[in-house]
Motif scaffolding. Structure first.
Motif, mmCIF file in Angstrom:
data_model
loop_
_atom_site.group_PDB
_atom_site.id
_atom_site.type_symbol
_atom_site.label_atom_id
_atom_site.label_comp_id
_atom_site.label_asym_id
_atom_site.label_seq_id
_atom_site.Cartn_x
_atom_site.Cartn_y
_atom_site.Cartn_z
ATOM 1 N N THR A 121 0.835 -1.190 0.000
ATOM 2 C CA THR A 121 0.000 0.000 0.000
ATOM 3 C C THR A 121 0.874 1.246 0.000
ATOM 4 O O THR A 121 1.928 1.265 0.608
ATOM 5 C CB THR A 121 -0.851 0.035 1.272
ATOM 6 O OG1 THR A 121 -0.815 -1.224 1.859
ATOM 7 C CG2 THR A 121 -2.245 0.444 0.985
ATOM 8 N N LYS B 31 -6.309 -4.279 18.624
ATOM 9 C CA LYS B 31 -5.168 -5.219 18.661
ATOM 10 C C LYS B 31 -4.018 -4.445 19.273
ATOM 11 O O LYS B 31 -3.494 -3.516 18.661
ATOM 12 C CB LYS B 31 -4.811 -5.688 17.261
ATOM 13 C CG LYS B 31 -5.858 -6.607 16.646
ATOM 14 C CD LYS B 31 -5.355 -7.103 15.300
ATOM 15 C CE LYS B 31 -6.452 -7.820 14.532
ATOM 16 N NZ LYS B 31 -6.035 -8.106 13.155
ATOM 17 N N LYS C 288 -5.570 -9.134 -1.011
ATOM 18 C CA LYS C 288 -6.042 -9.594 0.298
ATOM 19 C C LYS C 288 -7.296 -10.454 0.156
ATOM 20 O O LYS C 288 -7.435 -11.485 0.816
ATOM 21 C CB LYS C 288 -6.317 -8.377 1.188
ATOM 22 C CG LYS C 288 -6.435 -8.706 2.652
ATOM 23 C CD LYS C 288 -6.258 -7.472 3.503
ATOM 24 C CE LYS C 288 -6.332 -7.802 4.975
ATOM 25 N NZ LYS C 288 -6.046 -6.650 5.825
ATOM 26 N N LYS D 4 -6.176 1.944 0.994
ATOM 27 C CA LYS D 4 -5.469 0.736 0.528
ATOM 28 C C LYS D 4 -5.489 0.708 -0.997
ATOM 29 O O LYS D 4 -6.535 0.991 -1.606
ATOM 30 C CB LYS D 4 -6.178 -0.497 1.098
ATOM 31 C CG LYS D 4 -5.276 -1.687 1.308
ATOM 32 C CD LYS D 4 -6.013 -2.767 2.083
ATOM 33 C CE LYS D 4 -5.137 -3.961 2.368
ATOM 34 N NZ LYS D 4 -4.007 -3.698 3.256
ATOM 35 N N TYR E 288 -0.581 -4.452 19.930
ATOM 36 C CA TYR E 288 0.726 -5.057 19.666
ATOM 37 C C TYR E 288 1.837 -4.349 20.442
ATOM 38 O O TYR E 288 3.013 -4.572 20.163
ATOM 39 C CB TYR E 288 1.042 -5.014 18.170
ATOM 40 C CG TYR E 288 0.098 -5.820 17.293
ATOM 41 C CD1 TYR E 288 -0.123 -7.166 17.534
ATOM 42 C CD2 TYR E 288 -0.562 -5.222 16.227
ATOM 43 C CE1 TYR E 288 -0.979 -7.902 16.726
ATOM 44 C CE2 TYR E 288 -1.420 -5.944 15.407
ATOM 45 C CZ TYR E 288 -1.629 -7.279 15.666
ATOM 46 O OH TYR E 288 -2.475 -8.007 14.867
ATOM 47 N N LYS F 279 6.216 -9.078 4.171
ATOM 48 C CA LYS F 279 5.505 -9.540 2.973
ATOM 49 C C LYS F 279 6.391 -9.700 1.742
ATOM 50 O O LYS F 279 5.943 -9.540 0.623
ATOM 51 C CB LYS F 279 4.329 -8.615 2.674
ATOM 52 C CG LYS F 279 3.184 -8.842 3.632
ATOM 53 C CD LYS F 279 1.976 -8.087 3.250
ATOM 54 C CE LYS F 279 0.837 -8.428 4.188
ATOM 55 N NZ LYS F 279 -0.315 -7.592 3.992
ATOM 56 N N SER G 59 7.530 -10.871 15.074
ATOM 57 C CA SER G 59 8.565 -10.126 14.336
ATOM 58 C C SER G 59 9.219 -9.048 15.198
ATOM 59 O O SER G 59 10.302 -8.563 14.886
ATOM 60 C CB SER G 59 7.939 -9.444 13.117
ATOM 61 O OG SER G 59 6.924 -8.528 13.530
ATOM 62 N N ARG H 205 -3.903 6.731 4.424
ATOM 63 C CA ARG H 205 -3.842 6.142 3.092
ATOM 64 C C ARG H 205 -5.121 5.350 2.843
ATOM 65 O O ARG H 205 -5.781 4.880 3.773
ATOM 66 C CB ARG H 205 -2.615 5.236 2.942
ATOM 67 C CG ARG H 205 -2.617 3.993 3.850
ATOM 68 C CD ARG H 205 -3.056 2.769 3.065
ATOM 69 N NE ARG H 205 -3.034 1.528 3.816
ATOM 70 C CZ ARG H 205 -4.085 1.028 4.452
ATOM 71 N NH1 ARG H 205 -5.235 1.702 4.487
ATOM 72 N NH2 ARG H 205 -3.999 -0.142 5.080
ATOM 73 N N GLU I 229 11.698 -2.133 8.917
ATOM 74 C CA GLU I 229 11.440 -3.578 8.839
ATOM 75 C C GLU I 229 10.534 -3.890 7.647
ATOM 76 O O GLU I 229 10.700 -4.909 6.979
ATOM 77 C CB GLU I 229 10.813 -4.049 10.153
ATOM 78 C CG GLU I 229 10.731 -5.554 10.301
ATOM 79 C CD GLU I 229 9.386 -6.109 9.921
ATOM 80 O OE1 GLU I 229 9.225 -7.316 10.004
ATOM 81 O OE2 GLU I 229 8.477 -5.337 9.521
ATOM 82 N N LYS J 4 4.130 -8.504 18.038
ATOM 83 C CA LYS J 4 4.101 -9.630 17.088
ATOM 84 C C LYS J 4 5.430 -10.383 17.173
ATOM 85 O O LYS J 4 6.443 -9.804 17.591
ATOM 86 C CB LYS J 4 3.910 -9.088 15.677
ATOM 87 C CG LYS J 4 2.492 -8.646 15.404
ATOM 88 C CD LYS J 4 2.223 -8.638 13.916
ATOM 89 C CE LYS J 4 0.743 -8.686 13.646
ATOM 90 N NZ LYS J 4 0.443 -8.955 12.234
HETATM 91 P P1 0O2 Z 1 0.070 -1.667 4.839
HETATM 92 O O1 0O2 Z 1 0.853 -1.422 3.605
HETATM 93 O O2 0O2 Z 1 0.795 -1.139 6.050
HETATM 94 O O3 0O2 Z 1 -1.356 -1.258 4.791
HETATM 95 P P2 0O2 Z 1 -3.383 -8.615 7.438
HETATM 96 O O4 0O2 Z 1 -3.877 -7.213 7.164
HETATM 97 O O5 0O2 Z 1 -4.171 -9.668 6.743
HETATM 98 O O6 0O2 Z 1 -1.899 -8.748 7.177
HETATM 99 P P3 0O2 Z 1 -4.624 -8.338 9.954
HETATM 100 O O7 0O2 Z 1 -4.772 -9.291 11.110
HETATM 101 O O8 0O2 Z 1 -5.861 -7.905 9.245
HETATM 102 O O9 0O2 Z 1 -3.558 -8.910 8.950
HETATM 103 O O10 0O2 Z 1 -3.936 -7.059 10.428
HETATM 104 P P4 0O2 Z 1 -2.773 -6.798 11.473
HETATM 105 O O11 0O2 Z 1 -1.705 -7.824 11.405
HETATM 106 O O12 0O2 Z 1 -3.391 -6.530 12.799
HETATM 107 O O13 0O2 Z 1 -2.227 -5.451 10.884
HETATM 108 C C1 0O2 Z 1 -1.836 -5.356 9.562
HETATM 109 C C2 0O2 Z 1 -1.090 -4.051 9.389
HETATM 110 O O14 0O2 Z 1 -0.216 -3.840 10.506
HETATM 111 C C3 0O2 Z 1 -0.180 -4.119 8.197
HETATM 112 O O15 0O2 Z 1 -0.888 -3.582 7.124
HETATM 113 C C4 0O2 Z 1 0.997 -3.259 8.602
HETATM 114 O O16 0O2 Z 1 0.702 -1.900 8.404
HETATM 115 C C5 0O2 Z 1 1.082 -3.511 10.083
HETATM 116 N N1 0O2 Z 1 1.924 -4.669 10.445
HETATM 117 C C6 0O2 Z 1 1.505 -5.816 11.010
HETATM 118 N N2 0O2 Z 1 2.539 -6.642 11.267
HETATM 119 C C7 0O2 Z 1 3.657 -5.994 10.891
HETATM 120 C C8 0O2 Z 1 5.051 -6.331 10.919
HETATM 121 O O17 0O2 Z 1 5.492 -7.400 11.367
HETATM 122 N N3 0O2 Z 1 5.917 -5.389 10.424
HETATM 123 C C9 0O2 Z 1 5.487 -4.198 9.916
HETATM 124 N N4 0O2 Z 1 6.399 -3.330 9.474
HETATM 125 N N5 0O2 Z 1 4.166 -3.857 9.864
HETATM 126 C C10 0O2 Z 1 3.267 -4.735 10.349
HETATM 127 P P5 0O2 Z 1 -0.802 -4.199 5.662
HETATM 128 O O18 0O2 Z 1 -2.145 -4.181 5.052
HETATM 129 O O19 0O2 Z 1 -0.106 -5.513 5.700
HETATM 130 O O20 0O2 Z 1 0.112 -3.234 4.916
#
Ligand code: 0O2
Length: 257
Positions: free
Chosen positions: A2, A133, A81, A73, A135, A188, A142, A71, A182, A140
Motif C-alpha cells: 500500500t 489489537k 487480500k 489501501k 501489539y 511480505k 517479528s 492512506r 522492517e 508480534k
Molecule cells: P500496509 O501497507 O501497512 O497497509 P493482514 O492485514 O491480513 O496482514 P490483519 O490481522 O488484518 O492482517 O492485520 P494486522 O496484522 O493486525 O495489521 C496489519 C497491518 O499492521 C499491516 O498492514 C501493517 O501496516 C502492520 N503490520 C503488522 N505486522 C507488521 C510487521 O510485522 N511489520 C510491519 N512493518 N508492519 C506490520 P498491511 O495491510 O499488511 O500493509
C-alpha cells in the motif's frame, strides 16, 4: 504493497485512472462510492484526532501527536487480500470483509500518549470501536509494536449517511522508525527472512521499546520539574494558545498586535 498518500492527497479529487481498468469489471460506481466513503471516513477521524491534539497541547504544553498520515489501501492490495482469503474479488466482499481500506496512522511522542489518544477517540459518542489489537503489550513475533483499532464513524452525504470503518494505527516515533525499516527489509517479501536476520530485527525492536520506556521516564522527570517551577506566566500561555489556534492578533510574547 500500500502506498501512503502525501498529506495533501485527501484534499484532491480521486483519479479513477489510478486503478486497474481490467479489474473494474463494471463495478466502477461501487468502487467510486467505496473510495469516497473511505476518503471521508479518514477525514472524519483525522479531524477528531486533530481536535484532541489541540486540546492536549493546551493542557500539557507539549504536542502528544507528532504527525498523522493516512492512506486508502491500493486497489492491488485490496484484490490481493481478498484472493489470499479465498473471497470473491468484488466491492461487496471488500466492504464486508476488509477493515483496513481506510487507514490512519498516528505517530505519538510517548507510549502513554498512545493509550490516552486511543481511549479518548473510542469514548466519543459517534465512534464505534469494533476491534482492538494491542501489539505494544503483545508484540508480534517479528517484534512489531503498535496499537491498532478498527473504528466505525458516520459520514453524512447529500442524501444518505454511511458508517465507515477505519483502521487507526497508533505508535511512537521509535516504533514507527522500526516498522518502516522492517517493512522495507522484510514484511511480505516473497523470500522469507528468518534465523539470524529475524533475530537481529527482534533485538532492535526490543532495544527501541526500552528506549521508549526510558524516554517516558525522562519526560515524567521533566514534567515534575515543570510543575514545581514558578507560577505560569499568563502572557506565555496566551502566546501558546495563539500558536495552536493560529490567532494572528497576538504575537509570540502574548502581546496584541
Ligand atoms: P500496509 O501497507 O501497512 O497497509 P493482514 O492485514 O491480513 O496482514 P490483519 O490481522 O488484518 O492482517 O492485520 P494486522 O496484522 O493486525 O495489521 C496489519 C497491518 O499492521 C499491516 O498492514 C501493517 O501496516 C502492520 N503490520 C503488522 N505486522 C507488521 C510487521 O510485522 N511489520 C510491519 N512493518 N508492519 C506490520 P498491511 O495491510 O499488511 O500493509
Amino acid at each position: 504493497m500500500t502506498t501512503y498518500l502525501p498529506p495533501d492527497a485527501l484534499d484532491r479529487p480521486f483519479d479513477p485512472k489510478d486503478f486497474n481498468p481490467e479489474v473494474l469489471q463494471g463495478q466502477y460506481q461501487e468502487i467510486t462510492n467505496l473510495l469516497l466513503a473511505s476518503h471521508c471516513g479518514i477525514k472524519a477521524i483525522k479531524t477528531k484526532l486533530e481536535i484532541l491534539s489541540d486540546e492536549m497541547q493546551l493542557q500539557d504544553r507539549r504536542n502528544p501527536i507528532e504527525y498523522i498520515r493516512s492512506r486508502i489501501k491500493s486497489f492491488d492490495s485490496i484484490v490481493g487480500k481478498l484472493q489470499r482469503r479465498g473471497l470473491p474479488v468484488t466491492v461487496e466482499a471488500a466492504r464486508r470483509e476488509l477493515f483496513d481500506i481506510a487507514g490512519v496512522r498516528v505517530i505519538c511522542a510517548f507510549v502513554d500518549d498512545i493509550y490516552r489518544i486511543a481511549n479518548m477517540l473510542a469514548a466519543q459518542n459517534d465512534v464505534k470501536l469494533l476491534i482492538v489489537k494491542d501489539y505494544i503489550r503483545n508484540p508480534k513475533p517479528s517484534g512489531y509494536r503498535s496499537y491498532h483499532m478498527i473504528v466505525e464513524v458516520p459520514v453524512y452525504f447529500s442524501n444518505h449517511s454511511e458508517q465507515v470503518r477505519v483502521e487507526v494505527q497508533i505508535r511512537t516515533i521509535a516504533m514507527d522508525f522500526w516498522a518502516t525499516l522492517e517493512h522495507q527489509l522484510n514484511y511480505k517479501r516473497d523470500v522469507d527472512i528468518d534465523g539470524e536476520i529475524a533475530k537481529k530485527l527482534r533485538s532492535c525492536a526490543d532495544s527501541i521499546a526500552n528506549t521508549d520506556r526510558e524516554m517516558q521516564v525522562i519526560r515524567d522527570m521533566v514534567d515534575q520539574l515543570d510543575s514545581s517551577a514558578d507560577a505560569v506566566n499568563p502572557m506565555k500561555v496566551m502566546a501558546h494558545v495563539a500558536n495552536i489556534v493560529g490567532a494572528s492578533g497576538i504575537d509570540q510574547m502574548g502581546r496584541s498586535k
